[in-house]
Design a protein around this motif. Structure first.
Motif, PDB file in Angstrom:
ATOM      1  N   ARG A 104       0.814  -1.224   0.000  1.00 10.61           N
ATOM      2  CA  ARG A 104       0.000   0.000   0.000  1.00 10.61           C
ATOM      3  C   ARG A 104       0.841   1.265   0.000  1.00 10.61           C
ATOM      4  O   ARG A 104       0.337   2.335  -0.286  1.00 10.61           O
ATOM      5  CB  ARG A 104      -0.919   0.001   1.213  1.00 10.61           C
ATOM      6  CG  ARG A 104      -1.955  -1.086   1.128  1.00 10.61           C
ATOM      7  CD  ARG A 104      -3.094  -0.807   2.054  1.00 10.61           C
ATOM      8  NE  ARG A 104      -4.213  -1.645   1.719  1.00 10.61           N
ATOM      9  CZ  ARG A 104      -4.661  -2.624   2.481  1.00 10.61           C
ATOM     10  NH1 ARG A 104      -4.082  -2.865   3.630  1.00 10.61           N
ATOM     11  NH2 ARG A 104      -5.689  -3.343   2.108  1.00 10.61           N
ATOM     12  N   THR A 148       2.301   8.469  -1.124  1.00  8.53           N
ATOM     13  CA  THR A 148       1.615   8.005   0.088  1.00  8.53           C
ATOM     14  C   THR A 148       2.435   8.404   1.302  1.00  8.53           C
ATOM     15  O   THR A 148       3.663   8.402   1.271  1.00  8.53           O
ATOM     16  CB  THR A 148       1.417   6.477   0.104  1.00  8.53           C
ATOM     17  OG1 THR A 148       2.678   5.829  -0.012  1.00  8.53           O
ATOM     18  CG2 THR A 148       0.498   6.033  -1.014  1.00  8.53           C
ATOM     19  N   ASN A 158       3.580   3.186  -3.599  1.00  4.46           N
ATOM     20  CA  ASN A 158       3.203   4.258  -4.520  1.00  4.46           C
ATOM     21  C   ASN A 158       3.803   5.573  -4.045  1.00  4.46           C
ATOM     22  O   ASN A 158       3.710   5.905  -2.870  1.00  4.46           O
ATOM     23  CB  ASN A 158       1.676   4.423  -4.584  1.00  4.46           C
ATOM     24  CG  ASN A 158       0.983   3.208  -5.124  1.00  4.46           C
ATOM     25  OD1 ASN A 158       1.579   2.439  -5.868  1.00  4.46           O
ATOM     26  ND2 ASN A 158      -0.264   3.020  -4.749  1.00  4.46           N
ATOM     27  N   GLU A 189      -3.066   9.170   0.785  1.00  2.85           N
ATOM     28  CA  GLU A 189      -2.660   9.446  -0.583  1.00  2.85           C
ATOM     29  C   GLU A 189      -2.438  10.932  -0.716  1.00  2.85           C
ATOM     30  O   GLU A 189      -2.984  11.718   0.056  1.00  2.85           O
ATOM     31  CB  GLU A 189      -3.753   8.993  -1.563  1.00  2.85           C
ATOM     32  CG  GLU A 189      -4.099   7.516  -1.484  1.00  2.85           C
ATOM     33  CD  GLU A 189      -2.997   6.622  -2.008  1.00  2.85           C
ATOM     34  OE1 GLU A 189      -2.247   7.037  -2.901  1.00  2.85           O
ATOM     35  OE2 GLU A 189      -2.899   5.481  -1.489  1.00  2.85           O
ATOM     36  N   GLU A 190      -1.661  11.347  -1.686  1.00  7.76           N
ATOM     37  CA  GLU A 190      -1.343  12.772  -1.856  1.00  7.76           C
ATOM     38  C   GLU A 190      -2.586  13.637  -1.870  1.00  7.76           C
ATOM     39  O   GLU A 190      -2.637  14.662  -1.223  1.00  7.76           O
ATOM     40  CB  GLU A 190      -0.530  12.990  -3.134  1.00  7.76           C
ATOM     41  CG  GLU A 190      -0.041  14.402  -3.294  1.00  7.76           C
ATOM     42  CD  GLU A 190       0.917  14.547  -4.453  1.00  7.76           C
ATOM     43  OE1 GLU A 190       1.307  15.693  -4.720  1.00  7.76           O
ATOM     44  OE2 GLU A 190       1.275  13.548  -5.087  1.00  7.76           O
ATOM     45  N   LYS A 191      -3.633  13.217  -2.552  1.00  8.13           N
ATOM     46  CA  LYS A 191      -4.859  14.024  -2.644  1.00  8.13           C
ATOM     47  C   LYS A 191      -5.546  14.161  -1.287  1.00  8.13           C
ATOM     48  O   LYS A 191      -6.251  15.114  -1.033  1.00  8.13           O
ATOM     49  CB  LYS A 191      -5.809  13.417  -3.675  1.00  8.13           C
ATOM     50  CG  LYS A 191      -6.301  12.034  -3.352  1.00  8.13           C
ATOM     51  CD  LYS A 191      -7.182  11.503  -4.477  1.00  8.13           C
ATOM     52  CE  LYS A 191      -7.681  10.113  -4.208  1.00  8.13           C
ATOM     53  NZ  LYS A 191      -6.764   9.042  -4.330  1.00  8.13           N
ATOM     54  N   GLU A 192      -5.330  13.207  -0.361  1.00  7.61           N
ATOM     55  CA  GLU A 192      -5.942  13.255   0.959  1.00  7.61           C
ATOM     56  C   GLU A 192      -5.184  14.171   1.917  1.00  7.61           C
ATOM     57  O   GLU A 192      -5.718  14.582   2.926  1.00  7.61           O
ATOM     58  CB  GLU A 192      -6.018  11.847   1.570  1.00  7.61           C
ATOM     59  CG  GLU A 192      -6.884  10.892   0.779  1.00  7.61           C
ATOM     60  CD  GLU A 192      -6.749   9.464   1.230  1.00  7.61           C
ATOM     61  OE1 GLU A 192      -7.791   8.801   1.392  1.00  7.61           O
ATOM     62  OE2 GLU A 192      -5.607   8.997   1.435  1.00  7.61           O
TER      63      GLU A 192
END
Length: 144
Positions: free
Chosen positions: A73, A79, A76, A139-142
């Motif tokens: 997980r 993260t 990537n 994740e980057e967007k979070e």
């Protein structure tokens, strides 16, 4: 898994990469190791003439050593594992330069992106710290 392989999972880098080796055990738990060299930044003022690994650093070692359980997980780019809590943490012995710390962690509960784990640090078979901790893999967007 050595430090370079760990860097492929964790975003941490020196001086905050606090695991030298990590292994995934057959039962799904993880074991990490860190050798306290004595020149670490966190020992410079904690305490002059009597260096002791600070408790907050031990907590960070505990979380980082769990990385191998979440390699799939976290490989990537983008993260980030972030602490969300600590519970029932107890310090039972001092960790000093020259000690090799064994860090055992296991998952208690998980619902991605949230994880609850238990960890124990020991030196020469003597437990020095234990506690439960939780973290999220963002994740980057979070993160924004």
């Amino acid at each position: 898994m050595d430090r370079e392989e760990i860097k492929g999972i964790l975003p941490h880098r020196e001086p905050m990469l606090l695991v030298d080796e990590a292994y995934l055990n057959e039962d799904g738990s993880a074991t990490g190791y860190y050798h306290v060299r004595g020149d670490e930044f966190f020992l410079q003022g904690h305490f002059p003439g009597n260096p002791i690994v600070p408790g907050v650093i031990q907590c960070e070692m505990m979380a980082q050593s769990a990385c191998i359980m979440f390699a799939d997980r976290m490989k990537n780019k983008g993260t980030t594992p972030v602490y969300t809590g600590l519970d029932k943490v107890r310090f039972r012995g001092m960790i000093k330069p020259g000690d090799t710390i064994r860090i055992d962690t296991k998952v208690l509960k998980q619902s991605h992106p949230m994880y609850m784990l238990h960890g124990e640090l020991s030196v020469d078979g003597k437990r020095c710290m234990n506690g439960d901790f939780s973290f999220a893999i963002l994740e980057e967007k979070e993160r924004n």
